[in-house]
Design a protein around this motif. Structure first.
Motif, PDB file in Angstrom:
ATOM      1  N   GLY A 349      59.482  16.362  17.571  1.00 37.47           N
ATOM      2  CA  GLY A 349      60.619  15.964  16.743  1.00 37.47           C
ATOM      3  C   GLY A 349      60.871  14.476  16.695  1.00 37.47           C
ATOM      4  N   ALA A 350      59.868  13.694  17.106  1.00 33.33           N
ATOM      5  CA  ALA A 350      60.046  12.236  17.111  1.00 33.33           C
ATOM      6  C   ALA A 350      59.377  11.616  15.893  1.00 33.33           C
ATOM      7  CB  ALA A 350      59.465  11.649  18.392  1.00 33.33           C
ATOM      8  N   LYS A 351      59.669  10.341  15.667  1.00 36.60           N
ATOM      9  CA  LYS A 351      59.129   9.639  14.501  1.00 36.60           C
ATOM     10  C   LYS A 351      57.724   9.126  14.835  1.00 36.60           C
ATOM     11  CE  LYS A 351      60.549   5.894  11.347  1.00 36.60           C
ATOM     12  NZ  LYS A 351      59.464   4.913  11.496  1.00 36.60           N
ATOM     13  N   PRO A 352      56.733   9.413  13.986  1.00 34.32           N
ATOM     14  CA  PRO A 352      55.376   8.919  14.275  1.00 34.32           C
ATOM     15  C   PRO A 352      55.319   7.398  14.170  1.00 34.32           C
ATOM     16  CG  PRO A 352      55.361  10.577  12.533  1.00 34.32           C
ATOM     17  CD  PRO A 352      56.790  10.190  12.758  1.00 34.32           C
ATOM     18  N   PRO A 353      54.490   6.767  15.006  1.00 31.60           N
ATOM     19  CA  PRO A 353      54.350   5.315  14.943  1.00 31.60           C
ATOM     20  C   PRO A 353      53.530   4.902  13.731  1.00 31.60           C
ATOM     21  CG  PRO A 353      52.808   6.220  16.532  1.00 31.60           C
ATOM     22  CD  PRO A 353      53.605   7.379  16.000  1.00 31.60           C
ATOM     23  N   GLU A 354      53.700   3.675  13.270  1.00 35.08           N
ATOM     24  CA  GLU A 354      52.846   3.182  12.181  1.00 35.08           C
ATOM     25  C   GLU A 354      51.491   2.821  12.776  1.00 35.08           C
ATOM     26  OE1 GLU A 354      54.492   0.656   9.267  1.00 35.08           O
ATOM     27  OE2 GLU A 354      52.568  -0.268   8.751  1.00 35.08           O
TER      28      GLU A 354
ATOM     29  N   VAL B  19      57.190  12.855  24.298  1.00 31.43           N
ATOM     30  CA  VAL B  19      56.008  12.327  24.973  1.00 31.43           C
ATOM     31  C   VAL B  19      56.382  11.040  25.706  1.00 31.43           C
ATOM     32  CG1 VAL B  19      53.748  11.312  24.553  1.00 31.43           C
ATOM     33  CG2 VAL B  19      54.451  13.341  23.293  1.00 31.43           C
ATOM     34  N   LEU B  20      55.911  10.889  26.922  1.00 35.28           N
ATOM     35  CA  LEU B  20      56.249   9.712  27.711  1.00 35.28           C
ATOM     36  C   LEU B  20      55.861   8.433  26.984  1.00 35.28           C
ATOM     37  CD1 LEU B  20      55.116  10.895  31.250  1.00 35.28           C
ATOM     38  CD2 LEU B  20      57.455  10.717  30.360  1.00 35.28           C
ATOM     39  N   ALA B  21      56.796   7.515  26.934  1.00 39.65           N
ATOM     40  CA  ALA B  21      56.552   6.267  26.228  1.00 39.65           C
ATOM     41  C   ALA B  21      55.373   5.506  26.836  1.00 39.65           C
ATOM     42  CB  ALA B  21      57.806   5.404  26.240  1.00 39.65           C
ATOM     43  N   ALA B  22      55.184   5.686  28.152  1.00 41.31           N
ATOM     44  CA  ALA B  22      54.126   4.932  28.832  1.00 41.31           C
ATOM     45  C   ALA B  22      52.739   5.275  28.275  1.00 41.31           C
ATOM     46  CB  ALA B  22      54.169   5.215  30.320  1.00 41.31           C
ATOM     47  N   SER B  23      52.599   6.481  27.741  1.00 40.81           N
ATOM     48  CA  SER B  23      51.273   6.859  27.249  1.00 40.81           C
ATOM     49  C   SER B  23      51.063   6.426  25.792  1.00 40.81           C
ATOM     50  CB  SER B  23      51.091   8.372  27.360  1.00 40.81           C
ATOM     51  OG  SER B  23      51.930   9.017  26.425  1.00 40.81           O
ATOM     52  N   ASP B  24      52.098   5.888  25.194  1.00 33.54           N
ATOM     53  CA  ASP B  24      51.995   5.493  23.782  1.00 33.54           C
ATOM     54  C   ASP B  24      51.247   4.170  23.650  1.00 33.54           C
ATOM     55  OD1 ASP B  24      55.145   6.672  22.391  1.00 33.54           O
ATOM     56  OD2 ASP B  24      53.453   7.711  23.281  1.00 33.54           O
ATOM     57  N   ALA B  25      50.109   4.218  22.965  1.00 30.33           N
ATOM     58  CA  ALA B  25      49.337   2.990  22.774  1.00 30.33           C
ATOM     59  C   ALA B  25      49.936   2.201  21.606  1.00 30.33           C
ATOM     60  CB  ALA B  25      47.891   3.339  22.491  1.00 30.33           C
ATOM     61  N   PRO B  26      50.098   0.877  21.736  1.00 34.96           N
ATOM     62  CA  PRO B  26      50.562   0.087  20.589  1.00 34.96           C
ATOM     63  C   PRO B  26      49.551   0.198  19.444  1.00 34.96           C
ATOM     64  CG  PRO B  26      50.497  -1.237  22.602  1.00 34.96           C
ATOM     65  CD  PRO B  26      49.802   0.050  22.908  1.00 34.96           C
ATOM     66  N   PRO B  27      49.990   0.023  18.191  1.00 40.90           N
ATOM     67  CA  PRO B  27      49.080   0.194  17.045  1.00 40.90           C
ATOM     68  C   PRO B  27      47.782  -0.614  17.197  1.00 40.90           C
ATOM     69  CG  PRO B  27      51.327  -0.125  16.286  1.00 40.90           C
ATOM     70  CD  PRO B  27      51.347  -0.328  17.776  1.00 40.90           C
ATOM     71  N   GLY B  28      46.672   0.083  17.069  1.00 44.55           N
ATOM     72  CA  GLY B  28      45.368  -0.574  17.145  1.00 44.55           C
ATOM     73  C   GLY B  28      44.716  -0.473  18.506  1.00 44.55           C
ATOM     74  N   ALA B  29      45.528  -0.332  19.567  1.00 42.70           N
ATOM     75  CA  ALA B  29      44.983  -0.426  20.930  1.00 42.70           C
ATOM     76  C   ALA B  29      44.004   0.694  21.259  1.00 42.70           C
ATOM     77  CB  ALA B  29      46.124  -0.429  21.938  1.00 42.70           C
ATOM     78  N   ALA B  30      44.274   1.887  20.741  1.00 38.75           N
ATOM     79  CA  ALA B  30      43.426   3.026  21.099  1.00 38.75           C
ATOM     80  C   ALA B  30      42.013   2.895  20.534  1.00 38.75           C
ATOM     81  CB  ALA B  30      44.070   4.324  20.611  1.00 38.75           C
ATOM     82  N   SER B  31      41.864   2.095  19.457  1.00 37.70           N
ATOM     83  CA  SER B  31      40.545   1.978  18.820  1.00 37.70           C
ATOM     84  C   SER B  31      39.546   1.176  19.652  1.00 37.70           C
ATOM     85  CB  SER B  31      40.676   1.320  17.446  1.00 37.70           C
ATOM     86  OG  SER B  31      41.299   2.199  16.534  1.00 37.70           O
ATOM     87  N   CYS B  32      40.046   0.329  20.565  1.00 38.37           N
ATOM     88  CA  CYS B  32      39.153  -0.579  21.312  1.00 38.37           C
ATOM     89  C   CYS B  32      38.057   0.177  22.052  1.00 38.37           C
ATOM     90  CB  CYS B  32      39.954  -1.407  22.313  1.00 38.37           C
ATOM     91  SG  CYS B  32      41.302  -2.347  21.570  1.00 38.37           S
ATOM     92  N   SER B  33      38.420   1.371  22.580  1.00 34.47           N
ATOM     93  CA  SER B  33      37.471   2.112  23.416  1.00 34.47           C
ATOM     94  C   SER B  33      36.321   2.712  22.610  1.00 34.47           C
ATOM     95  CB  SER B  33      38.198   3.204  24.206  1.00 34.47           C
ATOM     96  OG  SER B  33      38.880   4.078  23.313  1.00 34.47           O
ATOM     97  N   GLY B  34      36.350   2.558  21.275  1.00 34.29           N
ATOM     98  CA  GLY B  34      35.182   2.944  20.480  1.00 34.29           C
ATOM     99  C   GLY B  34      33.962   2.099  20.825  1.00 34.29           C
TER     100      GLY B  34
END
Lengths: 423, 97
Positions: A349-354, B19-34
């Protein structure tokens, strides 16, 4: 009185609420959000693992029709005799070990009302569905070319038996034989792929069958990494590779598997070995789910990869209309990660990140000659657009040692990404 | 009372909310591990960046962007990220094992 509940009453009612939420246990198990992913390639296996990694409480099921995945990137090196097909193949044991329920089976339908996916022998419910079906061949897209014809004139555009077939035909061909390849109009899987393949076939001919030659008949005038490829061809394969553009009559209008003939508007080419790369569309389950449009591909919301046509279904990878983002394994992997983040948020139920996405794609022009394209993408005007000033291809004037380095990076990239997705 | 507390704790554990905020990758960060391997067993000349000092990552990306640090693809990718975007990405990468 009722406005002032006693502490005892308060505890009682909290306990009652907690009990109602926690018990009975089967109800609790049902309460965890269910995600089904269809398609276990670079996009699908990534999104499945990522959703599970974000929150282990999600039930994630990956449906894939083959127990062994055969990767397309670097499969042109198999065709060129530089690599074993086994190096392209991966199982799903590690995906299972990561907590994903892997079901080997074929999805044959989606009921968007009851939110279920139908397999040949089961029906699975979902809260969110992710389709990562890759491509299907458009069997009605080129007169004379159909599934039976592909056993004689392989497309080798879905890696596996077709890759082996094209390789064995090249090996069996006598020196002096003519190889003809046809490349389709846009869009299709792996935009630089036909030209990497042409390069590595030319490399094989030059080193093993020097009296032979490859003709590439193209339905386009422009293609990915074009000047880099053409400069390299001039240097490496002047006698072994001829590219015929659309405006020079390169568009193949029909083929005849009985005589191995490819016909263009300007004439006929009879090949000893014919590699027909036909027009394509999104993988079949996308059609069955109703997410494709009249183009045969899938329009998506670039923020979440959710279908523009059917809510609750997300689509990633080659099957999508992703704006400036090409149909590549790296793009599918990057989209899988962004889609996982969006799906996890939506389920809670949260907002997806851009999202912000990256693509990097290497092509081998020779075993020690690599070139690349890279890009960074963000949602803009409902599509994925390249960030201005970013991205581009390898420099045209790079010294040879840079090409050698990029060839080593190409192989390192393959080891890295396949380890992340399947390892 | 004990039973009630146990239920309360169980509820907290099972329903952490979002979902725990700590596991949230900032935009773009998750792609690096490609390209930048996280698996130590992978043989690659591409440097490891997960778990690396955040300032080093930001500095390297700025130098890739200007060309002060020569590269093959990194210059082209660095031009897609501002310093402001790089700070949270670098911090996230630094926090990964």
């Amino acid at each position: 009185m009722t406005l002032h509940p006693t502490r005892r009453n308060f505890l009682r009612s909290s306990a009652a609420i907690a009990s109602a939420t926690l018990f009975p246990l089967p109800a609790l198990a049902q309460a965890a959000p269910r995600v089904i992913v269809v398609g276990g390639g670079f996009g699908g296996a990534t999104v499945a693992r990522q959703i599970k990694a974000i929150d282990p409480k999600f039930h994630v099921t990956l449906v894939e029709s083959s127990a062994t995945f055969t990767a397309c990137p670097l499969s042109n090196a198999v065709i060129g005799g530089l690599r074993d097909l086994k190096a392209q193949q991966f199982g799903y044991d590690k995906v299972r070990a990561a907590g994903v329920n892997v079901v080997i089976g074929t999805a044959i339908g989606v009921n968007t009302g009851s939110r279920t996916v139908r397999l040949t022998d089961a029906t699975l419910p979902y809260d969110r569905l992710v389709l990562a079906p890759g491509i299907d061949i458009r069997w009605d897209g080129l007169p004379g070319y159909n599934e039976a014809a592909s056993a004689k004139m392989p497309h080798a555009w879905r890696a596996g038996d077709q890759t082996t077939l094209l390789r064995s035909q090249l090996e069996a061909m006598e020196d002096g034989g003519l190889v003809v390849m046809s490349a389709p109009a846009n869009p299709f899987r792996c935009p630089p792929g036909p030209y990497e393949r042409a390069s590595l076939i030319a490399h094989y001919l030059k080193t093993k069958k020097p009296k032979s030659k490859l003709i590439v008949l193209d339905a386009k005038d422009q293609f990915s990494k074009q000047r880099l490829f053409q400069n390299a061809w001039k240097e490496l394969y002047p006698d072994h590779l001829e590219w015929v553009s659309l405006s020079s009559g390169g568009k193949v209008t029909s083929v005849d598997p009985a005589t191995n003939t490819l016909t263009t508007e300007f004439g006929k080419h009879v090949a000893k070995v014919a590699n027909v790369i036909p027009p394509q569309k999104a993988g079949r389950i996308a059609d069955l789910a109703g997410v494709t449009n009249q183009t045969g591909w899938v329009p998506i919301d670039p923020m979440t990869f959710e279908s523009r046509q059917i809510p609750g279904i997300h689509v990633i990878g080659d099957a999508t209309i992703a704006g400036a983002m090409p149909k590549s394994a790296f793009a599918a992997n990057s989209q899988g990660k962004a889609c996982a983040a969006a799906v996890a948020k939506l389920l809670t139920g949260a907002k997806p990140p851009e999202p912000k996405l990256i693509n990097t794609c290497y092509s081998l022009v020779a075993p020690d000659y690599g070139i690349s394209v890279a890009g960074v993408y963000v949602p803009a005007n409902g599509m994925l657009a390249e960030v201005q000033g970013s991205g581009g291809v390898s420099p045209l004037d790079a010294p040879r040692d840079v090409r050698v380095t990029e060839a080593t990076y190409a192989e390192a990239w393959f080891r890295t990404i396949t380890s992340e997705v399947f390892g | 009372m004990k039973a009630l507390s146990a239920i309360a704790v169980a509820a907290l554990v099972i329903y952490p909310g979002v979902v725990l905020a700590a596991s949230d990758a900032p935009p773009g960060a998750a792609s690096c591990s490609g390209c930048h391997a996280t698996n130590a067993a992978v043989e690659s000349p591409v440097p490891r960046i997960h778990g690396r000092n955040a300032n080093e990552i930001v500095t390297a990306m700025a130098a890739f962007r200007t060309g002060a640090l020569p590269s093959t693809v990194m210059g082209r990718i660095a031009k897609g990220f501002t310093d402001e975007e790089m700070h949270p990405i670098a911090a996230w990468l630094a926090a990964q094992k």
